[in-house]
Write an enzyme that holds these catalytic residues in place. Sequence first.
Site, PDB file in Angstrom:
ATOM      1  N   GLY A  38       5.227  -3.576   7.040  1.00 47.12           N
ATOM      2  CA  GLY A  38       4.112  -3.022   7.385  1.00 47.12           C
ATOM      3  C   GLY A  38       3.344  -3.055   6.080  1.00 47.12           C
ATOM      4  O   GLY A  38       3.959  -3.040   4.937  1.00 47.12           O
ATOM      5  N   GLY A  42      -0.303  -1.336   3.897  1.00 48.98           N
ATOM      6  CA  GLY A  42      -1.304  -0.421   3.964  1.00 48.98           C
ATOM      7  C   GLY A  42      -2.237  -0.559   2.746  1.00 48.98           C
ATOM      8  O   GLY A  42      -2.266  -1.593   1.915  1.00 48.98           O
ATOM      9  N   GLU A  73       2.986  -1.719   0.678  1.00 50.76           N
ATOM     10  CA  GLU A  73       3.548  -2.174   1.640  1.00 50.76           C
ATOM     11  C   GLU A  73       4.923  -1.429   2.023  1.00 50.76           C
ATOM     12  O   GLU A  73       5.239  -0.574   1.051  1.00 50.76           O
ATOM     13  CB  GLU A  73       3.982  -3.802   1.454  1.00 50.76           C
ATOM     14  CG  GLU A  73       4.873  -3.886   0.359  1.00 50.76           C
ATOM     15  CD  GLU A  73       5.152  -5.214   0.101  1.00 50.76           C
ATOM     16  OE1 GLU A  73       4.134  -5.943   0.469  1.00 50.76           O
ATOM     17  OE2 GLU A  73       5.946  -5.645  -0.521  1.00 50.76           O
ATOM     18  N   LYS A 130       8.569   2.722   1.025  1.00 51.99           N
ATOM     19  CA  LYS A 130       7.151   2.706   0.746  1.00 51.99           C
ATOM     20  C   LYS A 130       6.754   2.399  -0.591  1.00 51.99           C
ATOM     21  O   LYS A 130       7.171   3.280  -1.404  1.00 51.99           O
ATOM     22  CB  LYS A 130       6.548   3.929   1.546  1.00 51.99           C
ATOM     23  CG  LYS A 130       5.017   4.026   1.348  1.00 51.99           C
ATOM     24  CD  LYS A 130       4.654   5.302   1.832  1.00 51.99           C
ATOM     25  CE  LYS A 130       3.077   5.450   2.216  1.00 51.99           C
ATOM     26  NZ  LYS A 130       2.557   6.743   2.731  1.00 51.99           N
ATOM     27  N   ASP A 173      -3.367  13.655   9.994  1.00 49.47           N
ATOM     28  CA  ASP A 173      -3.296  12.031  10.298  1.00 49.47           C
ATOM     29  C   ASP A 173      -2.481  11.639  11.373  1.00 49.47           C
ATOM     30  O   ASP A 173      -2.045  10.748  11.643  1.00 49.47           O
ATOM     31  CB  ASP A 173      -2.869  11.335   9.058  1.00 49.47           C
ATOM     32  CG  ASP A 173      -3.443   9.946   9.039  1.00 49.47           C
ATOM     33  OD1 ASP A 173      -4.342   9.503   9.618  1.00 49.47           O
ATOM     34  OD2 ASP A 173      -2.715   9.254   8.194  1.00 49.47           O
TER      35      ASP A 173
END
Length: 350
Positions: free
Chosen positions: A198, A200, A204, A220, A316
Amino acid sequence: MVDMGGLDNLIANTAYLQARKTSEGDSRELQRRRRGLMLPGPQSCAEIRRALPRDFHGLCEQQPIGRRLFRDFLATVPPYQEAVAFLEEAQGWELAEEGPDKDSTLRGLVAACAAAPAPERPHPFLSPALATRCQAATSDEERAGLVALAKAEAMAFLQDQPFRDFLASPFYDKFLQWKVFEMRPVSDSYFTEFRVLGKGGFGEVCAVQVRNTGKMYACKKLDKKRLKKKNGEKMALSEKEILERISSPFIVSLAYAFESKSHLCLVMSLMNGGDLKFHIYSVGTRGLPMSRVVFYSAQMTCGVLHLHSLGIVYRDMKPENVLLDDLGNCRLSDLGLAVQIQDGKPITQR
């Protein structure tokens, strides 16, 4: 004409799946690497033995290795194991669904507290006064209150002489060896990197495998230039500090943290089941059955309650940040916006 993008993606997927398969097995190469994982000798633990605070909560509850070794030590001393068995049974009662079985377990717990395991030998973790009150209990409400008091006395018992004995045992020596081993520097060469999972705003997330053990994680990778450009350094460091404090099966856990020349890297639990948004909108009929809604809501609530118990506000909550594992259990992820509440100070930042 060959679709090179599709081919690259196929190769990345194949390598990733093969790595997962290898990590679940026990290949000869992994066996060879694991033999090279040697704990440092006891002589290298003198400095950390002096520096490490001898705090029961920090050593035997917050740290998984300490918790495991403390339990292993208690299992070698029958009176200490008796207290552990009571606490486990009490926890099982607390987590049980309401009904006749739970009521029966409660009465059994109180009866066990009231009855000495042998004549002239009361339970080592209970005061005589509490044992007498257990004998006289008549209502389930009274019994529940007595079990709570018995749990408190059992925990106080374990924090006294059993904890001192643990600190003088080989089990604590082994704990110190693990802590010295944990302090060894970690870099990107410690891992094999696989496909991107993924992306962001700051970088990534990719799948990685520890070279020496074959265990898979999600890494991350936060780009330092993007963090600096968007003033995200404080948020990244805050996320790392918060993850270091968390120990919950309902929140992703931090396994390693390191930096390269270009990235800050947080290596966390790998959740292979996808996120909740994917399951809501892209799997079968749109939406989720009510039974799954209740199940996921309960697990998310447990994660949020754990954060609140540490004075942390998540801030969040959304389906994209709820990840599922292979067994269908969910965990909260992405704590970049989480904040630690300071006593008496309101939170005003965005």
